[in-house]
Design a protein around this motif. Structure first.
Motif, PDB file in Angstrom:
ATOM      1  N   GLU A  46       0.824  -1.204   0.000  1.00 15.42           N
ATOM      2  CA  GLU A  46       0.000   0.000   0.000  1.00 15.42           C
ATOM      3  C   GLU A  46       0.859   1.255   0.000  1.00 15.42           C
ATOM      4  O   GLU A  46       0.608   2.201  -0.762  1.00 15.42           O
ATOM      5  N   ALA A  47       1.897   1.283   0.842  1.00 13.77           N
ATOM      6  CA  ALA A  47       2.784   2.447   0.887  1.00 13.77           C
ATOM      7  C   ALA A  47       3.555   2.599  -0.416  1.00 13.77           C
ATOM      8  O   ALA A  47       3.723   3.713  -0.932  1.00 13.77           O
ATOM      9  N   LEU A  48       4.031   1.486  -0.971  1.00  9.75           N
ATOM     10  CA  LEU A  48       4.743   1.550  -2.253  1.00  9.75           C
ATOM     11  C   LEU A  48       3.824   2.032  -3.370  1.00  9.75           C
ATOM     12  O   LEU A  48       4.244   2.810  -4.237  1.00  9.75           O
ATOM     13  N   ASP A  49       2.579   1.588  -3.342  1.00  9.46           N
ATOM     14  CA  ASP A  49       1.618   2.051  -4.341  1.00  9.46           C
ATOM     15  C   ASP A  49       1.455   3.571  -4.281  1.00  9.46           C
ATOM     16  O   ASP A  49       1.346   4.239  -5.322  1.00  9.46           O
ATOM     17  N   ARG A  50       1.439   4.126  -3.076  1.00  5.54           N
ATOM     18  CA  ARG A  50       1.266   5.578  -2.934  1.00  5.54           C
ATOM     19  C   ARG A  50       2.480   6.335  -3.470  1.00  5.54           C
ATOM     20  O   ARG A  50       2.338   7.385  -4.094  1.00  5.54           O
ATOM     21  N   ILE A  51       3.683   5.799  -3.258  1.00  7.25           N
ATOM     22  CA  ILE A  51       4.878   6.448  -3.810  1.00  7.25           C
ATOM     23  C   ILE A  51       4.866   6.357  -5.328  1.00  7.25           C
ATOM     24  O   ILE A  51       5.138   7.342  -6.029  1.00  7.25           O
ATOM     25  N   LEU A 278      11.688  17.799   1.725  1.00  6.95           N
ATOM     26  CA  LEU A 278      12.484  17.515   2.913  1.00  6.95           C
ATOM     27  C   LEU A 278      12.210  16.110   3.441  1.00  6.95           C
ATOM     28  O   LEU A 278      13.093  15.466   4.008  1.00  6.95           O
ATOM     29  N   THR A 279      10.991  15.630   3.246  1.00  3.78           N
ATOM     30  CA  THR A 279      10.591  14.324   3.754  1.00  3.78           C
ATOM     31  C   THR A 279      11.002  13.233   2.768  1.00  3.78           C
ATOM     32  O   THR A 279      10.921  13.406   1.564  1.00  3.78           O
ATOM     33  N   MET A 280      11.418  12.098   3.320  1.00  3.91           N
ATOM     34  CA  MET A 280      12.044  11.073   2.488  1.00  3.91           C
ATOM     35  C   MET A 280      11.081  10.445   1.495  1.00  3.91           C
ATOM     36  O   MET A 280      11.458  10.135   0.358  1.00  3.91           O
ATOM     37  N   ALA A 281       9.817  10.254   1.856  1.00  2.00           N
ATOM     38  CA  ALA A 281       8.871   9.660   0.909  1.00  2.00           C
ATOM     39  C   ALA A 281       8.734  10.545  -0.328  1.00  2.00           C
ATOM     40  O   ALA A 281       8.682  10.052  -1.463  1.00  2.00           O
ATOM     41  N   GLY A 282       8.701  11.861  -0.123  1.00  2.00           N
ATOM     42  CA  GLY A 282       8.614  12.789  -1.243  1.00  2.00           C
ATOM     43  C   GLY A 282       9.860  12.778  -2.102  1.00  2.00           C
ATOM     44  O   GLY A 282       9.787  12.832  -3.340  1.00  2.00           O
TER      45      GLY A 282
END
Length: 519
Positions: A46-51, A278-282
């Motif tokens: 789910e998290a990978l899908d959002r990225i 600044l945030t790593m996911a972004g």
């Protein structure tokens, strides 16, 4: 990959017998590593899908700006990109979700980069790992002379030191800038140095399309035009201009390598809070978007051209605005990026022995370990910056080079994992003499004592008193002694005399055709 047996020792003819000096681990030497431990996945689907979805939004809603290369813009237009011209030399292209991923389906999941010594040919992708030295530093440093601008002699020294070590698999590219050579000519000396002083694979020039063309042409001299036409023998390491820009020098260089069937690495250099969120996911989402579009250029030019998806994630000191390397958050970002690369089924380059320390000290190795282990566990296939990185990449350090090489050697053992079989379980070692007896003389110990543990070339494991009596020498000083000894013992790998003369002639003619340019 298993040990290659009595293979060639890098630059030293056949492997020499052990002589009792530290750092000899012939059982671990190989042209590249095939990992025997799994990758480490930290995010769920789910998290990978959002990225992935955010990367698609970046490409579809914001787009990528292209500069000074109408041919690349036209290729994307024909492929379905939405092109908006900003001025005569700038365009924004937006890509519908799924478009770039579809283009990338022609890229190989794994490819071979051939070396002039076939024993040193590498496989990039899959479960394979290739270590290469650091890249791009304008300065060099050592404990004797301090920090100074790099020269061609320094460049040649690092190529020789890499060749002399079994723990690197690749000669790299711009291991340091030879600032004593004109900017428009130094690529010729650098490529020739890799060809002459090493017999491993190497990277070519990317600083101008004509320099990329020179690099490929020199390979035609070295390998033969027919070999180059059929095989990948050189790669270029290309940076996007973050955020979300690909300039004409980069896109034309990518196409130059791809047109010749050669490899390219596609690297956004992201400083969190400056050129990426600044945030790593972004940062990871932006990195994925930029690298995918850059890889797609090669596929549009020549479907099937080898490409390497890449990331260079870095944090920032929010007190000063200075880049920071070897910190925890980018290490986590590398782990996530590895999962995304596996979804795309593309080879991956990321991280390395990063540090902002100004000396080969505890900070240098603590930060390096944080970064390097993230690359090892994320599944990276090509690890540039495996040796020498110091001072936030501004300096190539002779001592750090040797410290990093020793770590790379240990990682050969680490990535082999744990073999479990009747012999390694060691029941007979305990049974031979029974309870209460030491195992030093057992048959099991005698069979394995040379290969059971990695033998460091630089660690000092003596008692404190012995170490103190012998001068209390620290590790950086031991590394200083070792690089000098390695350089003194270096032997050039053989090369066909006619080929070498043809290469030197090519370099001389190209230099003679150009006026010196120092910028």
């Amino acid at each position: 990959m298993s040990d290659t047996g009595p293979a060639l020792r890098r630059g030293r003819g056949r492997r020499q017998a052990r002589d009792g000096s530290p750092g000899q681990n012939p059982h671990l030497e190989r042209p590249y590593i095939t990992r025997a431990i799994p990758t480490y996945d930290i995010l769920g689907d789910e998290a990978l899908d959002r990225i992935d979805a955010t990367a698609d939004r970046i490409m579809a809603e914001i787009g990528i700006e292209f500069r000074d290369d109408p041919d690349t813009v036209e290729m994307f237009r024909r492929a379905g990109g939405e092109v908006t011209q900003l001025d005569p030399a700038r365009w924004t292209i937006k890509f519908a979700p799924g478009m770039i991923r579809e283009i990338l389906k022609t890229a190989p999941a794994q490819f071979t980069q051939h070396a002039r010594n076939p024993a040193n040919t590498v496989e990039i992708g899959g479960d394979n790992i290739v270590f290469a030295p650091s890249y791009g530093s304008p300065f060099v440093m050592d404990l004797d002379k301090g920090r100074r601008y790099g020269t061609l002699e320094d460049f040649q020294n690092f190529v020789k030191l890499g060749q002399a070590s079994p723990w690197l698999h690749h000669s790299g590219g711009t291991v340091c800038e030879p600032t004593d050579i004109p900017v428009n000519k130094r690529h010729l000396d650098m490529v020739y140095a890799h060809m002459r002083y090493s017999d491993r694979p190497f990277l070519g020039s990317i600083t101008a399309p004509e320099r990329a063309a020179d690099s490929v042409e020199m390979c035609r001299v070295l390998f033969g035009a027919d070999v180059v036409d059929r095989n990948c023998v050189i790669m270029g390491n290309f940076n996007t201009t973050s955020p979300l820009v690909i300039d004409g020098v980069t896109s034309q260089g990518i196409r130059e390598y791809a047109r010749a069937g050669q490899g390219s690495i596609h690297l956004p250099f992201l400083l969190g809070g400056a050129v990426s969120p600044l945030t790593m996911a972004g940062s990871v989402a932006q990195c994925l978007a930029e690298s995918m579009v850059s890889c797609a250029i090669a596929q549009l030019e020549r479907p099937g051209a080898p490409v390497v998806l890449a990331s260079f994630l870095s944090s920032m000191s929010l007190r000063s605005g200075s880049p920071t390397f070897g910190t925890a958050e980018p290490a986590l970002g590398s782990l996530v990026y590895g999962q995304l690369a596996r979804r795309l089924n593309l080879p991956l380059r990321c991280a390395g022995n990063f540090s902002t320390s100004k000396l080969p000290d505890a900070q240098a190795m603590q930060q390096s370990m944080m970064s390097m282990m993230s690359a090892v566990h994320c599944g990276a296939n090509f690890l540039l910056h495996s040796a020498g990185f110091l001072d936030g990449l501004l300096s190539m350090s002779y001592e750090k080079f040797m410290l990093d090489l020793d770590l790379c050697g240990a990682l050969h053992a680490y990535l082999d994992g744990v073999a479990v079989n009747e012999d390694t379980l060691g029941f007979d070692a305990l049974a031979e003499q029974g309870p209460g007896e030491h195992l030093f003389s057992t048959q099991h110990t005698m069979r394995h004592y040379k290969t059971a543990y990695y033998d460091s070339a630089l660690d000092d494991n003596q008692p404190w008193e012995t170490w103190d009596e012998q001068g209390a020498v620290d590790m950086a000083t031991r590394a200083n002694t070792r690089w000098k000894a390695q350089l003194a013992a270096y032997e050039m790998p053989p090369i066909d005399v006619a080929v070498d003369e043809a290469l030197k002639d090519f370099v001389a003619r190209r230099k003679a055709s150009l006026e010196d340019a120092w910028y």
